[in-house]
Design a protein around this motif. Structure first.
Motif, PDB file in Angstrom:
ATOM      1  N   UNK A 483      -8.967  11.449 -50.667  1.00  0.00           N
ATOM      2  CA  UNK A 483      -8.112  12.402 -49.969  1.00  0.00           C
ATOM      3  C   UNK A 483      -6.792  11.793 -49.548  1.00  0.00           C
ATOM      4  N   UNK A 484      -5.735  12.545 -49.723  1.00  0.00           N
ATOM      5  CA  UNK A 484      -4.385  12.039 -49.441  1.00  0.00           C
ATOM      6  C   UNK A 484      -3.702  12.757 -48.287  1.00  0.00           C
ATOM      7  N   UNK A 485      -4.263  13.861 -47.797  1.00  0.00           N
ATOM      8  CA  UNK A 485      -3.622  14.614 -46.727  1.00  0.00           C
ATOM      9  C   UNK A 485      -3.870  13.955 -45.373  1.00  0.00           C
ATOM     10  N   UNK A 486      -2.863  14.001 -44.521  1.00  0.00           N
ATOM     11  CA  UNK A 486      -2.986  13.397 -43.193  1.00  0.00           C
ATOM     12  C   UNK A 486      -4.026  14.126 -42.346  1.00  0.00           C
ATOM     13  N   UNK A 487      -4.060  15.460 -42.444  1.00  0.00           N
ATOM     14  CA  UNK A 487      -5.012  16.272 -41.693  1.00  0.00           C
ATOM     15  C   UNK A 487      -5.751  17.201 -42.655  1.00  0.00           C
ATOM     16  N   UNK A 488      -6.679  16.687 -43.445  1.00  0.00           N
ATOM     17  CA  UNK A 488      -7.294  17.499 -44.509  1.00  0.00           C
ATOM     18  C   UNK A 488      -8.060  18.710 -44.000  1.00  0.00           C
ATOM     19  N   UNK A 489      -8.785  18.574 -42.883  1.00  0.00           N
ATOM     20  CA  UNK A 489      -9.579  19.704 -42.403  1.00  0.00           C
ATOM     21  C   UNK A 489      -8.699  20.796 -41.804  1.00  0.00           C
ATOM     22  N   UNK A 490      -7.644  20.396 -41.119  1.00  0.00           N
ATOM     23  CA  UNK A 490      -6.763  21.409 -40.560  1.00  0.00           C
ATOM     24  C   UNK A 490      -5.944  22.084 -41.664  1.00  0.00           C
ATOM     25  N   UNK A 491      -5.588  21.328 -42.696  1.00  0.00           N
ATOM     26  CA  UNK A 491      -4.907  21.941 -43.836  1.00  0.00           C
ATOM     27  C   UNK A 491      -5.840  22.936 -44.525  1.00  0.00           C
ATOM     28  N   UNK A 492      -7.092  22.554 -44.687  1.00  0.00           N
ATOM     29  CA  UNK A 492      -8.089  23.453 -45.272  1.00  0.00           C
ATOM     30  C   UNK A 492      -8.237  24.720 -44.439  1.00  0.00           C
ATOM     31  N   UNK A 493      -8.197  24.573 -43.131  1.00  0.00           N
ATOM     32  CA  UNK A 493      -8.416  25.711 -42.244  1.00  0.00           C
ATOM     33  C   UNK A 493      -7.349  26.788 -42.371  1.00  0.00           C
ATOM     34  N   UNK A 494      -6.163  26.439 -42.871  1.00  0.00           N
ATOM     35  CA  UNK A 494      -5.093  27.424 -43.004  1.00  0.00           C
ATOM     36  C   UNK A 494      -5.042  28.081 -44.381  1.00  0.00           C
ATOM     37  N   UNK A 495      -5.843  27.631 -45.310  1.00  0.00           N
ATOM     38  CA  UNK A 495      -5.797  28.211 -46.653  1.00  0.00           C
ATOM     39  C   UNK A 495      -6.354  29.636 -46.709  1.00  0.00           C
TER      40      UNK A 495
END
Length: 520
Positions: A483-495
């Motif tokens: 994983x390369x995103x700084x905040x992967x779970x929060x990024x996922x939560x907005x999809x």
């Protein structure tokens, strides 16, 4: 506040010599639930950073529990040390293209309008509904006409923006471009400059913030989690970063206090002056906003003050209600791999791109492709109303293996899962159901990290310190999966948020947000 520029004596005297006194900071828009902790833990977490007022929208919990979220938050707000104010959630659900746990009409909202902790109507996300004069939108706007109404209008410009603002909208926190923000303040609204765990707009908008324009700007987080608050701070971080970007300290501190107070009709704060609420922050350094002491309504903030609160029991257990256990086969995507619609993540933004890619096919099933950084994504209805599963693909997580699942999925908070194989994805969903909500990372058939969020599937019932530890472990686990995103779970939560352009996914499928239609 009794007075300034004079000498007073009191029973207890606090020596602030050598320090700088500034008004308490105001976070003008946030969702406490998205900090992953209860209002009482949020109080304890951010008040020491100088945030003496926070204006929250319990939109996340309301999408799960309905008006029960208002009851819980308003009860908490009467007991927190900070002044926690509530804007009533205007769009539950945000659109009809998702399955929500509740539906709130104008009558349900109006019943809470006169509560002393309520400011007005929260972010009106359904701007197409406003422009189209949809009856439910008009009823809510009419019910709160003349009061405070928050906006939510990403990329809205020109005549459409004029129409939206004519409905009584007073603020917007979705401006991501300088020229967009400039047009909006020229048309009379206050821009809430946002710098959260996912959405980071400060660098783009900072050049507009000057002493002359600061009356048109305020700060908000929308939202920051305990790990990021520990590493960087809260509103104090926004002030510090703004000044580092070249914003004059006067403009930064005014946006964080006086301008924010005026924008929301809070006439009793924002200045250190006679007759004002004694929300005061003592700083060791102005430019780096080094907070030394905080006073909330004249009370020195310390552990004893928090311990004296009369807290209430948390609410929202047992909210994850799957129609049936999810199997790997339920997540499969059949068909052609040619020219598939793919959600493109934009790091630091919740706006996404609408991409098209060719993907590999095996046994009639379309597969993710690590070589193109494309993973599978599914959204599973979790409110016990149906067994919907939306399926698609997303580019930008960097995953080489494994799966991530979350019961935080704005705004209806169905289960979101992203991964490189269906078995790991199904296991992640199953583990979430057992936890009653949260974040889960799975790799090669094993749960490698998790954070339990059993309160409406959104908040922990543990301390913010423990949540921070669990988030750190999750970040490390995702990094080990590529994983390369700084905040992967929060990024996922907005999809799954179908009111933010351009391509999103809900339990009903992929959504073209520009046309508000399902994508085949």
């Amino acid at each position: 506040m009794v007075g300034i520029l004079d000498r007073y004596e009191g029973v207890r005297e606090i020596d602030g010599e050598g320090r700088i006194a500034v008004p308490g900071f105001i976070d003008t828009h946030l969702h406490v639930e998205s900090s992953l902790i209860t209002p009482f833990e949020f109080d304890r977490c951010v008040l020491p950073h100088g945030v003496t007022t926070a204006i929250c929208d319990p939109h996340e919990m309301a999408n799960v529990l309905g008006t029960g979220a208002f009851d819980y938050f308003l009860d908490c707000a009467t007991r927190t040390v900070m002044d926690l104010r509530v804007n009533l959630s205007s769009c539950v659900p945000a659109t009809p293209l998702e399955t929500s746990g509740a539906i709130l009409d104008a009558a349900a909202l109006e019943a809470y309008r006169t509560h002393p902790k309520v400011i007005g109507l929260a972010e009106f996300m359904n701007f197409p509904g406003v422009l189209g004069c949809q009856s439910d939108c008009m009823e809510k706007l009419t019910a709160f006409a003349g009061g405070h109404i928050d906006g939510h209008a990403p990329l809205l410009r020109g005549r459409a923006l004029n129409g939206y603002l004519a409905a009584g909208i007073l603020t917007d926190h979705e401006a991501t471009l300088a020229d967009e923000a400039l047009e909006k303040i020229r048309k009379g609204i206050t821009i809430l400059i946002r710098e959260g765990s996912v959405c980071k707009d400060l660098a783009a908008l900072a050049p507009l913030l000057t002493p002359e324009t600061s009356q048109f700007f305020a700060f908000c987080t929308d939202d920051r989690n305990p790990m990021e608050i520990a590493h960087e701070g809260h509103i104090d971080f926004l002030i510090r970063k703004a000044i580092a970007l070249g914003v004059a300290p006067l403009a930064a501190y005014r946006a964080a206090s006086l301008s924010a107070a005026r924008a929301f009709g809070l006439r009793d704060r924002g200045q250190i002056a006679p007759g004002q609420r004694a929300d005061i922050v003592l700083l060791d350094d102005l430019e780096t906003c080094q907070v030394a002491q905080v006073f909330s309504a004249g009370r020195q903030v310390d552990d004893a003050l928090f311990d004296a609160r009369h807290t209430i029991e948390p609410s929202g257990y047992g909210s994850v209600k799957l129609a049936k256990p999810v199997t790997a086969g339920d997540l499969a995507i059949a068909g052609s791999g040619t020219d598939r619609a793919v959600i493109g993540i934009v790091p630091g933004q919740i706006i996404t791109s609408f991409l098209r890619h060719d993907l590999p096919v095996s046994g009639g099933q379309v597969l993710p492709d690590a070589g193109q950084d494309i993973a599978k994504i599914c959204v599973i209805a979790r409110h016990g109303k149906n067994g919907n599963i939306g399926r698609g693909f997303v580019k930008g997580f960097g995953l080489a293996t494994g799966a991530l699942a979350s019961s935080v999925g704005h705004d209806s908070h169905n289960i979101c899962v992203v991964g490189m194989n269906d078995d790991d994805m199904a296991l992640a969903v199953a583990r979430l159901a057992i936890l009653g909500g949260g974040f889960v990372a799975v790799r090669e058939g094993e749960v490698v990290a998790e954070l339990s969020l059993p309160l409406a599937g959104l908040m922990s019932d543990r301390s913010f310190e423990q949540v921070r530890v669990d988030l750190e472990a999750l970040r490390c686990a995702v990094g080990a999966m590529g994983g390369t995103l700084e905040e992967p779970f929060l990024q996922l939560a907005f999809l799954p948020l179908p009111v933010i352009p351009h391509l999103k996914i809900t339990d009903m499928g992929l959504i073209d947000v520009d046309t508000m239609t399902l994508v085949n």
